[in-house]
Design a protein around this motif. Structure first.
Motif, PDB file in Angstrom:
ATOM      1  N   THR A 144       0.858  -1.180   0.000  1.00  0.00           N
ATOM      2  CA  THR A 144       0.000   0.000   0.000  1.00  0.00           C
ATOM      3  C   THR A 144       0.902   1.240   0.000  1.00  0.00           C
ATOM      4  N   GLY A 145       1.325   1.624  -1.198  1.00  0.00           N
ATOM      5  CA  GLY A 145       2.282   2.723  -1.337  1.00  0.00           C
ATOM      6  C   GLY A 145       3.704   2.226  -1.105  1.00  0.00           C
ATOM      7  N   ALA A 146       4.664   2.980  -1.653  1.00  0.00           N
ATOM      8  CA  ALA A 146       6.073   2.657  -1.393  1.00  0.00           C
ATOM      9  C   ALA A 146       6.347   2.773   0.096  1.00  0.00           C
ATOM     10  N   LYS A 147       5.594   3.617   0.777  1.00  0.00           N
ATOM     11  CA  LYS A 147       5.764   3.782   2.220  1.00  0.00           C
ATOM     12  C   LYS A 147       5.680   2.440   2.933  1.00  0.00           C
ATOM     13  N   GLN A 148       4.660   1.667   2.586  1.00  0.00           N
ATOM     14  CA  GLN A 148       4.519   0.383   3.281  1.00  0.00           C
ATOM     15  C   GLN A 148       5.665  -0.562   2.924  1.00  0.00           C
ATOM     16  N   ALA A 149       6.137  -0.480   1.675  1.00  0.00           N
ATOM     17  CA  ALA A 149       7.267  -1.338   1.277  1.00  0.00           C
ATOM     18  C   ALA A 149       8.487  -1.007   2.141  1.00  0.00           C
ATOM     19  N   LEU A 150       8.697   0.282   2.398  1.00  0.00           N
ATOM     20  CA  LEU A 150       9.852   0.704   3.205  1.00  0.00           C
ATOM     21  C   LEU A 150       9.711   0.247   4.662  1.00  0.00           C
ATOM     22  N   VAL A 151       8.524   0.460   5.219  1.00  0.00           N
ATOM     23  CA  VAL A 151       8.311   0.053   6.620  1.00  0.00           C
ATOM     24  C   VAL A 151       8.426  -1.466   6.738  1.00  0.00           C
ATOM     25  N   CYS A 164      17.429  14.044   3.522  1.00  0.00           N
ATOM     26  CA  CYS A 164      16.591  12.893   3.176  1.00  0.00           C
ATOM     27  C   CYS A 164      15.115  13.196   3.412  1.00  0.00           C
ATOM     28  N   TRP A 165      14.301  12.373   2.829  1.00  0.00           N
ATOM     29  CA  TRP A 165      12.848  12.485   2.945  1.00  0.00           C
ATOM     30  C   TRP A 165      12.430  12.390   4.416  1.00  0.00           C
ATOM     31  N   VAL A 166      11.408  13.132   4.784  1.00  0.00           N
ATOM     32  CA  VAL A 166      11.013  13.280   6.192  1.00  0.00           C
ATOM     33  C   VAL A 166      10.715  11.965   6.922  1.00  0.00           C
ATOM     34  N   SER A 167      10.202  10.979   6.217  1.00  0.00           N
ATOM     35  CA  SER A 167       9.720   9.783   6.931  1.00  0.00           C
ATOM     36  C   SER A 167      10.804   8.771   7.291  1.00  0.00           C
ATOM     37  N   TYR A 168      11.948   8.826   6.616  1.00  0.00           N
ATOM     38  CA  TYR A 168      12.929   7.750   6.817  1.00  0.00           C
ATOM     39  C   TYR A 168      13.354   7.569   8.281  1.00  0.00           C
ATOM     40  N   ILE A 169      13.708   8.688   8.917  1.00  0.00           N
ATOM     41  CA  ILE A 169      14.216   8.575  10.289  1.00  0.00           C
ATOM     42  C   ILE A 169      13.177   7.933  11.192  1.00  0.00           C
ATOM     43  N   ILE A 195      19.035   4.344   0.761  1.00  0.00           N
ATOM     44  CA  ILE A 195      19.365   5.380  -0.223  1.00  0.00           C
ATOM     45  C   ILE A 195      18.137   5.705  -1.071  1.00  0.00           C
ATOM     46  N   ASN A 196      18.178   6.864  -1.673  1.00  0.00           N
ATOM     47  CA  ASN A 196      17.047   7.331  -2.477  1.00  0.00           C
ATOM     48  C   ASN A 196      17.579   8.112  -3.669  1.00  0.00           C
ATOM     49  N   THR A 197      17.448   7.483  -4.838  1.00  0.00           N
ATOM     50  CA  THR A 197      17.886   8.141  -6.065  1.00  0.00           C
ATOM     51  C   THR A 197      16.881   7.876  -7.170  1.00  0.00           C
ATOM     52  N   ASN A 215      16.671  11.809  -5.834  1.00  0.00           N
ATOM     53  CA  ASN A 215      16.491  12.087  -4.421  1.00  0.00           C
ATOM     54  C   ASN A 215      15.431  13.153  -4.111  1.00  0.00           C
ATOM     55  N   ASN A 216      14.634  12.832  -3.111  1.00  0.00           N
ATOM     56  CA  ASN A 216      13.791  13.812  -2.439  1.00  0.00           C
ATOM     57  C   ASN A 216      14.510  14.085  -1.126  1.00  0.00           C
ATOM     58  N   PRO A 217      14.930  15.269  -0.825  1.00  0.00           N
ATOM     59  CA  PRO A 217      14.552  16.566  -1.379  1.00  0.00           C
ATOM     60  C   PRO A 217      15.565  17.200  -2.349  1.00  0.00           C
ATOM     61  N   SER A 243      16.930   0.461  -1.404  1.00  0.00           N
ATOM     62  CA  SER A 243      17.066   1.469  -2.454  1.00  0.00           C
ATOM     63  C   SER A 243      15.691   1.954  -2.892  1.00  0.00           C
ATOM     64  N   ASP A 244      15.367   3.171  -2.492  1.00  0.00           N
ATOM     65  CA  ASP A 244      14.069   3.766  -2.823  1.00  0.00           C
ATOM     66  C   ASP A 244      14.202   4.475  -4.170  1.00  0.00           C
ATOM     67  N   GLU A 245      13.539   3.914  -5.186  1.00  0.00           N
ATOM     68  CA  GLU A 245      13.707   4.413  -6.555  1.00  0.00           C
ATOM     69  C   GLU A 245      12.404   4.986  -7.101  1.00  0.00           C
ATOM     70  N   PHE A 276       3.922   3.772  -7.664  1.00  0.00           N
ATOM     71  CA  PHE A 276       3.194   4.349  -8.796  1.00  0.00           C
ATOM     72  C   PHE A 276       2.851   5.831  -8.584  1.00  0.00           C
ATOM     73  N   SER A 277       3.032   6.312  -7.346  1.00  0.00           N
ATOM     74  CA  SER A 277       2.555   7.655  -6.990  1.00  0.00           C
ATOM     75  C   SER A 277       3.132   8.757  -7.863  1.00  0.00           C
ATOM     76  N   LYS A 278       4.438   8.721  -8.082  1.00  0.00           N
ATOM     77  CA  LYS A 278       5.094   9.877  -8.719  1.00  0.00           C
ATOM     78  C   LYS A 278       5.089   9.723 -10.241  1.00  0.00           C
ATOM     79  N   THR A 279       5.566   8.580 -10.752  1.00  0.00           N
ATOM     80  CA  THR A 279       5.669   8.386 -12.207  1.00  0.00           C
ATOM     81  C   THR A 279       4.313   8.478 -12.886  1.00  0.00           C
ATOM     82  N   TRP A 286      -3.902   6.399  -5.053  1.00  0.00           N
ATOM     83  CA  TRP A 286      -4.243   4.997  -5.297  1.00  0.00           C
ATOM     84  C   TRP A 286      -3.536   4.081  -4.311  1.00  0.00           C
ATOM     85  N   ARG A 287      -2.486   4.573  -3.720  1.00  0.00           N
ATOM     86  CA  ARG A 287      -1.697   3.897  -2.686  1.00  0.00           C
ATOM     87  C   ARG A 287      -1.173   2.544  -3.147  1.00  0.00           C
ATOM     88  N   LEU A 288      -0.219   2.592  -4.040  1.00  0.00           N
ATOM     89  CA  LEU A 288       0.356   1.346  -4.522  1.00  0.00           C
ATOM     90  C   LEU A 288       1.866   1.467  -4.714  1.00  0.00           C
TER      91      LEU A 288
HETATM   92  C1  LIG Z   1      11.418   9.410  -1.397  1.00  0.00           C
HETATM   93  C2  LIG Z   1      10.013   8.948  -1.244  1.00  0.00           C
HETATM   94  N1  LIG Z   1       9.784   7.656  -0.999  1.00  0.00           N
HETATM   95  C3  LIG Z   1       8.527   7.191  -0.824  1.00  0.00           C
HETATM   96  C4  LIG Z   1       7.447   8.036  -0.875  1.00  0.00           C
HETATM   97  C5  LIG Z   1       6.081   7.479  -0.626  1.00  0.00           C
HETATM   98  O1  LIG Z   1       5.438   7.086  -1.762  1.00  0.00           O
HETATM   99  P1  LIG Z   1       4.018   6.383  -1.764  1.00  0.00           P
HETATM  100  O2  LIG Z   1       3.017   7.425  -2.115  1.00  0.00           O
HETATM  101  O3  LIG Z   1       4.136   5.334  -2.841  1.00  0.00           O
HETATM  102  O4  LIG Z   1       3.798   5.770  -0.425  1.00  0.00           O
HETATM  103  C6  LIG Z   1       7.634   9.398  -1.116  1.00  0.00           C
HETATM  104  C7  LIG Z   1       6.489  10.326  -1.133  1.00  0.00           C
HETATM  105  O5  LIG Z   1       6.611  11.515  -0.996  1.00  0.00           O
HETATM  106  C8  LIG Z   1       8.963   9.862  -1.323  1.00  0.00           C
HETATM  107  O6  LIG Z   1       9.210  11.156  -1.561  1.00  0.00           O
END
Ligand SMILES: Cc1ncc(COP(=O)(O)O)c(C=O)c1O
Length: 398
Positions: free
Chosen positions: A96-103, A122-127, A168-170, A172-174, A200-202, A234-237, A243-245
């Motif tokens: 459910t979103g890349a977020k869930q994949a990371l967690v 780095c993106w706010v949620s990682y820490i 890592i995230n490439t 990169n956000n931000p 690797s968050d892509e 799928f969120s960004k591309t 849709w949360r995938l």
């Molecule tokens: C670097 C990075 N990873 C993951 C996400 C989360 O993506 P998703 O909407 O697929 O959960 C975001 C969303 O802002 C992001 O910036």
């Protein structure tokens, strides 16, 4: 009363900012929002049509926890075609979103006290995700004077026996930085030699400009692939934030364990979104090309304008949809009667005096910067930057 686990988690500065914006908008203030990291485009019509068809065909039941076989196979095809990564369907989990994949990944790999190296900005949620998994974030700060280049020597210095993974995230956000192949190769070797994982968050992989190329670290060698969990979504591309995938690809044993966790937390991702995602991956990519072209126009415009404002200094980073100008020349100055102490003060100043919303760099562990998102119309970007320029030019002693 609350758990130690949750008490350790800090609220997101970006969420606080959204609340502040809502309050201002409610009293009629017209704000240009260059803070939000969400495409301004609609989801492409072919994807929407696939979802409608799924509903009409009654595709409304639970799917497998790891995602429908059709979608996992489509992801395998995509990974081989775009990323030169060979995976089978049992090495993929849809989330459910890349977020869930990371967690899921962090929860599956980390024990209490393990160390996870985190590259900042780095993106706010990682820490907070790392803390949720009861691991310890170990920060490696990249240098804006070197275009936020992946600094392998700095990473080497923080490796210990407790290092479990690096995140890592490439692109990169931000920062917008896109890591180079040789940098990733060195990092991969470091992980292999020191026996830690690479997460690797892509998620921004398709959003690269000016001939920059995205490289999946797992594609660089078999040994690196064995140690890497690739996360995407799928969120960004595809402009599919709601849709949360998302998904992760990796070693079968790890994916199976993530599946076990997900089975008890959320089960399979939304079935209708999964059908739509197959169309996103296998259908026409014309809309993606159109969006990338448009982002590039906005990026060039914004970069040029930012670097023409006295006191701002912005790296020409080639990915995602963010730029991160350095604003520290304004620290210690008084603008419109306000003393600018830090990035939070600067972002508040822009919001309240110019009605332009940006995110203070402190949210990303980049205290001398602000993040400006260009996933907004060129018209709004122009209006926003005009206002920023006007108000900063009032100060003549930069
Ligand atoms: C670097 C990075 N990873 C993951 C996400 C989360 O993506 P998703 O909407 O697929 O959960 C975001 C969303 O802002 C992001 O910036």
């Amino acid at each position: 009363m609350l758990s130690q686990r949750i008490l350790k988690i800090n609220p997101s500065i970006t969420v606080d900012l959204t609340d502040k914006l809502e309050r201002l908008q409610r009293v009629g203030v017209d704000i240009i929002k260059l803070n939000i990291g969400e495409p301004d485009f609609e989801t492409p019509q072919n994807i929407i049509d696939a979802a409608k068809k799924a509903l009409d065909n009654g595709y409304t039941r639970y799917t497998a926890v790891s995602g429908s076989l059709d979608l996992r196979e489509a992801i395998c095809r995509k990974l081989i075609k775009d990323n030169n990564l060979k995976y089978t369907h049992d090495e993929i989990i849809v989330t459910t979103g890349a977020k869930q994949a990371l967690v899921n990944t962090l929860m599956t790999l980390c024990n209490q006290g393990d160390e996870v190296i985190l590259i900042t900005p780095c993106w706010v949620s990682y820490i907070e995700m790392i803390k949720l998994s009861e691991a310890v974030p170990v920060i490696v700060e990249l240098d804006s004077n070197q275009d936020f280049k992946l600094d392998i020597d700095k990473i080497k210095k923080v490796i210990t026996k407790r290092t479990k993974a690096i995140l890592i995230n490439t692109p990169n956000n931000p920062t917008g930085a896109v890591y180079k192949r040789d940098e990733l190769n060195e990092l991969g070797k470091l992980a292999v030699n020191n026996n830690f994982y690479i997460i690797s968050d892509e998620i921004y992989e398709k959003l690269v400009y000016d001939g920059a190329k995205h490289h999946s670290i797992a594609s660089l060698s078999d040994e690196i692939k064995q140690r890497t969990i690739t996360v995407n979504g799928f969120s960004k591309t595809y402009a599919m934030t709601g849709w949360r995938l998302g998904y992760a690809a990796g070693n079968k044993k790890i994916i199976r364990a993530m599946n076990n966790l997900q089975g008890h937390m959320t089960s399979g991702a939304n079935s209708i979104a999964q059908k739509a995602a197959i169309e996103a991956l296998l259908g026409s990519q014309d809309q993606v090309s159109m969006m990338v072209e448009e982002y590039q126009k906005r990026r060039m415009y914004l970069l040029n304008r930012l670097n023409n404002i006295d006191g701002l200094d912005c790296n020409d980073t080639k990915g995602a949809f963010y730029l991160m100008p350095n604003i520290s020349k304004f620290y210690g100055k008084t603008l419109r009667g306000r003393y600018i102490k830090d990035s939070m003060g600067f972002a508040d100043f822009l919001l309240e005096e110019a009605q332009v919303a940006v995110v203070p760099g402190i949210a990303f562990h980049a205290p001398n910067t602000i993040r400006i998102a260009y996933c907004n119309s060129l018209e709004n970007i122009k209006k926003g930057i005009d206002k920023i320029e006007r108000i900063l030019n009032e100060n003549t002693n930069i």
